[in-house]
Design a protein around this motif. Structure first.
Motif, PDB file in Angstrom:
ATOM      1  N   TYR A  65       0.822  -1.199   0.098  1.00  0.00           N
ATOM      2  CA  TYR A  65      -0.049  -0.027  -0.150  1.00  0.00           C
ATOM      3  C   TYR A  65       1.066   1.435   0.002  1.00  0.00           C
ATOM      4  CZ  TYR A  65      -4.089  -3.042   0.448  1.00  0.00           C
ATOM      5  OH  TYR A  65      -4.960  -3.749   0.286  1.00  0.00           O
ATOM      6  N   ARG A  66       1.964   1.012   0.748  1.00  0.00           N
ATOM      7  CA  ARG A  66       2.812   2.347   0.859  1.00  0.00           C
ATOM      8  C   ARG A  66       3.583   2.469  -0.637  1.00  0.00           C
ATOM      9  NH1 ARG A  66       4.807   3.934   6.096  1.00  0.00           N
ATOM     10  NH2 ARG A  66       3.787   2.967   7.517  1.00  0.00           N
ATOM     11  N   GLY A  67       3.662   1.195  -1.480  1.00  0.00           N
ATOM     12  CA  GLY A  67       4.102   1.413  -2.589  1.00  0.00           C
ATOM     13  C   GLY A  67       3.394   2.044  -3.535  1.00  0.00           C
ATOM     14  N   VAL A  68       2.017   1.848  -3.528  1.00  0.00           N
ATOM     15  CA  VAL A  68       1.020   2.575  -4.400  1.00  0.00           C
ATOM     16  C   VAL A  68       1.138   3.877  -3.917  1.00  0.00           C
ATOM     17  CG1 VAL A  68      -1.318   2.598  -4.828  1.00  0.00           C
ATOM     18  CG2 VAL A  68      -0.258   0.455  -4.672  1.00  0.00           C
ATOM     19  N   ALA A  69       1.048   4.219  -2.707  1.00  0.00           N
ATOM     20  CA  ALA A  69       1.124   5.771  -2.216  1.00  0.00           C
ATOM     21  C   ALA A  69       2.161   6.455  -3.089  1.00  0.00           C
ATOM     22  CB  ALA A  69       1.108   5.704  -0.694  1.00  0.00           C
ATOM     23  N   LEU A  70       3.410   5.861  -2.916  1.00  0.00           N
ATOM     24  CA  LEU A  70       4.571   6.543  -3.345  1.00  0.00           C
ATOM     25  C   LEU A  70       4.630   6.832  -4.865  1.00  0.00           C
ATOM     26  CD1 LEU A  70       7.510   7.475  -2.429  1.00  0.00           C
ATOM     27  CD2 LEU A  70       8.396   5.220  -3.474  1.00  0.00           C
ATOM     28  N   GLU A  71       3.991   5.864  -5.499  1.00  0.00           N
ATOM     29  CA  GLU A  71       3.908   5.913  -6.878  1.00  0.00           C
ATOM     30  C   GLU A  71       2.933   6.730  -7.362  1.00  0.00           C
ATOM     31  OE1 GLU A  71       5.903   4.904  -9.204  1.00  0.00           O
ATOM     32  OE2 GLU A  71       7.350   3.685  -8.151  1.00  0.00           O
ATOM     33  N   ALA A  72       1.804   7.105  -6.458  1.00  0.00           N
ATOM     34  CA  ALA A  72       0.817   7.794  -6.786  1.00  0.00           C
ATOM     35  C   ALA A  72       1.251   9.289  -6.466  1.00  0.00           C
ATOM     36  CB  ALA A  72      -0.400   7.616  -5.890  1.00  0.00           C
TER      37      ALA A  72
ATOM     38  N   PRO B 137       6.675   9.554   7.455  1.00  0.00           N
ATOM     39  CA  PRO B 137       5.239   9.690   8.110  1.00  0.00           C
ATOM     40  C   PRO B 137       4.218  10.183   6.928  1.00  0.00           C
ATOM     41  CG  PRO B 137       7.015  10.846   9.462  1.00  0.00           C
ATOM     42  CD  PRO B 137       7.701  10.146   8.370  1.00  0.00           C
ATOM     43  N   GLU B 138       4.873  10.657   6.016  1.00  0.00           N
ATOM     44  CA  GLU B 138       3.847  11.351   4.874  1.00  0.00           C
ATOM     45  C   GLU B 138       3.463  10.009   4.188  1.00  0.00           C
ATOM     46  OE1 GLU B 138       5.830  13.148   1.632  1.00  0.00           O
ATOM     47  OE2 GLU B 138       4.018  13.290   0.654  1.00  0.00           O
ATOM     48  N   MET B 139       4.345   9.063   3.615  1.00  0.00           N
ATOM     49  CA  MET B 139       3.816   7.811   3.291  1.00  0.00           C
ATOM     50  C   MET B 139       2.820   6.750   4.127  1.00  0.00           C
ATOM     51  SD  MET B 139       4.465   7.856   0.148  1.00  0.00           S
ATOM     52  CE  MET B 139       4.255   9.609   0.008  1.00  0.00           C
ATOM     53  N   SER B 140       3.028   7.184   5.358  1.00  0.00           N
ATOM     54  CA  SER B 140       2.072   6.202   6.363  1.00  0.00           C
ATOM     55  C   SER B 140       0.618   6.847   6.159  1.00  0.00           C
ATOM     56  CB  SER B 140       2.479   6.611   7.746  1.00  0.00           C
ATOM     57  OG  SER B 140       3.787   6.088   7.998  1.00  0.00           O
ATOM     58  N   MET B 141       0.508   8.119   6.073  1.00  0.00           N
ATOM     59  CA  MET B 141      -0.786   8.583   5.946  1.00  0.00           C
ATOM     60  C   MET B 141      -1.416   8.444   4.584  1.00  0.00           C
ATOM     61  SD  MET B 141      -1.365   9.589   8.942  1.00  0.00           S
ATOM     62  CE  MET B 141      -2.876  10.411   9.164  1.00  0.00           C
ATOM     63  N   MET B 142      -0.463   8.669   3.702  1.00  0.00           N
ATOM     64  CA  MET B 142      -1.137   8.366   2.127  1.00  0.00           C
ATOM     65  C   MET B 142      -1.419   7.152   1.994  1.00  0.00           C
ATOM     66  SD  MET B 142       0.097  10.558  -0.958  1.00  0.00           S
ATOM     67  CE  MET B 142      -0.428  10.039  -2.593  1.00  0.00           C
ATOM     68  N   ALA B 143      -0.510   6.181   2.489  1.00  0.00           N
ATOM     69  CA  ALA B 143      -0.861   4.527   2.408  1.00  0.00           C
ATOM     70  C   ALA B 143      -2.370   4.347   2.978  1.00  0.00           C
ATOM     71  CB  ALA B 143       0.242   3.861   2.982  1.00  0.00           C
ATOM     72  N   SER B 144      -2.511   4.800   3.778  1.00  0.00           N
ATOM     73  CA  SER B 144      -3.803   4.800   4.483  1.00  0.00           C
ATOM     74  C   SER B 144      -4.907   5.237   3.847  1.00  0.00           C
ATOM     75  CB  SER B 144      -3.998   5.382   6.176  1.00  0.00           C
ATOM     76  OG  SER B 144      -5.109   5.181   6.689  1.00  0.00           O
TER      77      SER B 144
ATOM     78  N   GLU C 187       3.066  14.257  17.579  1.00  0.00           N
ATOM     79  CA  GLU C 187       2.566  14.250  16.257  1.00  0.00           C
ATOM     80  C   GLU C 187       2.631  12.656  15.800  1.00  0.00           C
ATOM     81  OE1 GLU C 187       5.004  16.345  13.072  1.00  0.00           O
ATOM     82  OE2 GLU C 187       4.810  17.825  14.408  1.00  0.00           O
ATOM     83  N   VAL C 188       3.520  11.708  16.205  1.00  0.00           N
ATOM     84  CA  VAL C 188       3.592  10.405  15.963  1.00  0.00           C
ATOM     85  C   VAL C 188       2.219   9.945  16.517  1.00  0.00           C
ATOM     86  CG1 VAL C 188       4.646   8.138  16.469  1.00  0.00           C
ATOM     87  CG2 VAL C 188       6.049  10.165  15.968  1.00  0.00           C
ATOM     88  N   GLU C 189       1.776  10.401  17.722  1.00  0.00           N
ATOM     89  CA  GLU C 189       0.768   9.655  18.480  1.00  0.00           C
ATOM     90  C   GLU C 189      -0.691  10.220  17.878  1.00  0.00           C
ATOM     91  OE1 GLU C 189       0.156  10.959  22.437  1.00  0.00           O
ATOM     92  OE2 GLU C 189      -0.399   8.505  23.076  1.00  0.00           O
ATOM     93  N   LYS C 190      -0.449  11.399  17.406  1.00  0.00           N
ATOM     94  CA  LYS C 190      -1.651  11.890  16.781  1.00  0.00           C
ATOM     95  C   LYS C 190      -1.938  11.293  15.207  1.00  0.00           C
ATOM     96  CE  LYS C 190      -3.083  16.226  14.694  1.00  0.00           C
ATOM     97  NZ  LYS C 190      -2.208  17.073  14.119  1.00  0.00           N
ATOM     98  N   ASP C 191      -1.004  11.086  14.665  1.00  0.00           N
ATOM     99  CA  ASP C 191      -1.106  10.562  13.411  1.00  0.00           C
ATOM    100  C   ASP C 191      -1.367   9.074  13.279  1.00  0.00           C
ATOM    101  OD1 ASP C 191       0.165  12.691  12.030  1.00  0.00           O
ATOM    102  OD2 ASP C 191       1.625  11.807  11.229  1.00  0.00           O
ATOM    103  N   MET C 192      -0.967   8.359  14.573  1.00  0.00           N
ATOM    104  CA  MET C 192      -1.149   6.983  14.833  1.00  0.00           C
ATOM    105  C   MET C 192      -2.600   6.945  15.089  1.00  0.00           C
ATOM    106  SD  MET C 192       1.085   4.551  16.888  1.00  0.00           S
ATOM    107  CE  MET C 192       2.179   3.976  15.933  1.00  0.00           C
ATOM    108  N   ALA C 193      -3.194   7.814  15.834  1.00  0.00           N
ATOM    109  CA  ALA C 193      -4.647   7.747  16.049  1.00  0.00           C
ATOM    110  C   ALA C 193      -5.475   8.005  15.213  1.00  0.00           C
ATOM    111  CB  ALA C 193      -4.964   8.978  17.195  1.00  0.00           C
ATOM    112  N   LEU C 194      -5.076   8.915  14.090  1.00  0.00           N
ATOM    113  CA  LEU C 194      -6.085   9.298  12.863  1.00  0.00           C
ATOM    114  C   LEU C 194      -5.992   7.805  11.882  1.00  0.00           C
ATOM    115  CD1 LEU C 194      -4.780  12.801  11.975  1.00  0.00           C
ATOM    116  CD2 LEU C 194      -7.130  11.990  12.738  1.00  0.00           C
ATOM    117  N   ARG C 195      -4.819   7.383  11.773  1.00  0.00           N
ATOM    118  CA  ARG C 195      -4.508   6.477  10.879  1.00  0.00           C
ATOM    119  C   ARG C 195      -5.397   4.922  11.410  1.00  0.00           C
ATOM    120  NH1 ARG C 195       0.079   3.066   8.797  1.00  0.00           N
ATOM    121  NH2 ARG C 195       1.230   3.734  10.517  1.00  0.00           N
TER     122      ARG C 195
END
Ligand code: DC
Length: 226
Positions: free
Chosen positions: A38-45, A92-99, A171-179
């Motif tokens: 999913y991260r690979g798709v996000a990166l290519e997107a 961190p950017e790719m984590s959010m975009m993969a989600s 920020e890590v904790e906030k991103d994780m909760a959102l994801r």
């Protein structure tokens, strides 16, 4: 000895990667990190300027995508075509975009086929969010590994520090909760334990103790099949 297909689902930072790798090594099985796809798709997107809501763009992208796990001198790496993208997908950017892209039907469909092809031969540990529920409902042993948000965020923060990709703890904790919320509440293949999954909470136990518990279940399954 009968080879099994083992699935490990759970939220980010629960320790899935550490224990999946250890199990695969001990059993001499393949280890497949489906989040990396999913991260690979996000990166290519992102490279191609396709936003996560553009289903047509994502569909065309997925058709031409050549994602593969290939072993090189640094271990098993994720390639997109000729390029090793293993490090580029771990931000961190790719984590959010993969989600975000993982909630789109066109992406899930494309990756479902790829994952099932990878699992056609048993002797593998698959980690992800919907391994036991959707991708491999007939898996031999299923685990759901979780931990309290705060503990998971501490672990992820430490990992990012080691890679010098530091992000503030808050920020890590906030991103994780959102994801977590997005991955668990989406309509398609949401993060949830399979009915027949063994549920393990790693909040207060070490990775080694999780591995030991999992190995007990796996050994029983192997013995039962003998
Ligand atoms: O495991 P990870 O953090 O690398 O996964 C990144 C994102 O990919 C995650 O937030 C949701 C998505 N994902 C998914 O929807 N299904 C999977 N089997 C694996 C990951």
């Amino acid at each position: 000895m009968k080879k099994l297909l083992i699935t490990i689902d759970g939220p980010a930072g629960a320790g899935k990667t550490t224990v999946s790798r250890a199990l695969a090594e001990r059993l001499q099985y393949r280890y497949i990190d489906t989040g990396a796809l999913y991260r690979g798709v996000a990166l290519e997107a992102r490279e191609n300027g396709i936003p996560p809501e553009d289903d047509q763009g994502l569909e065309a992208l997925c058709k031409g995508l050549e994602l593969a796990f290939i072993r090189n001198e640094n271990g098993v790496r994720l390639y997109s075509g000729e390029t090793d993208i293993s490090d580029a997908i771990r931000t961190p950017e790719m984590s959010m975009m993969a989600s975000a892209v993982s909630a789109r039907m066109v992406v899930r469909k494309a990756l479902l086929d790829i994952q099932r092809r990878m699992g056609a031969e048993k002797g593998a540990v698959f980690e992800g969010r919907d391994m036991g529920t959707v991708v491999f409902p007939d898996a031999d042993v299923k685990f759901f590994l979780t931990a309290d948000l705060n503990v998971r965020a501490i672990r992820r923060h430490r990992e990012l520090e080691e890679k010098q990709a530091a992000q503030k703890f808050e920020e890590v904790e906030k991103d994780m909760a959102l994801r977590d919320a997005a991955d668990s509440s989406r309509a398609l293949a949401p993060l949830k334990p399979a009915q027949d999954a063994v549920f393990i909470d790693s909040t207060e136990i070490s990775a080694q103790s999780v591995i030991d518990q999992m190995m007990k279940h796996i050994r029983k399954k192997i013995d039962d099949a003998a």
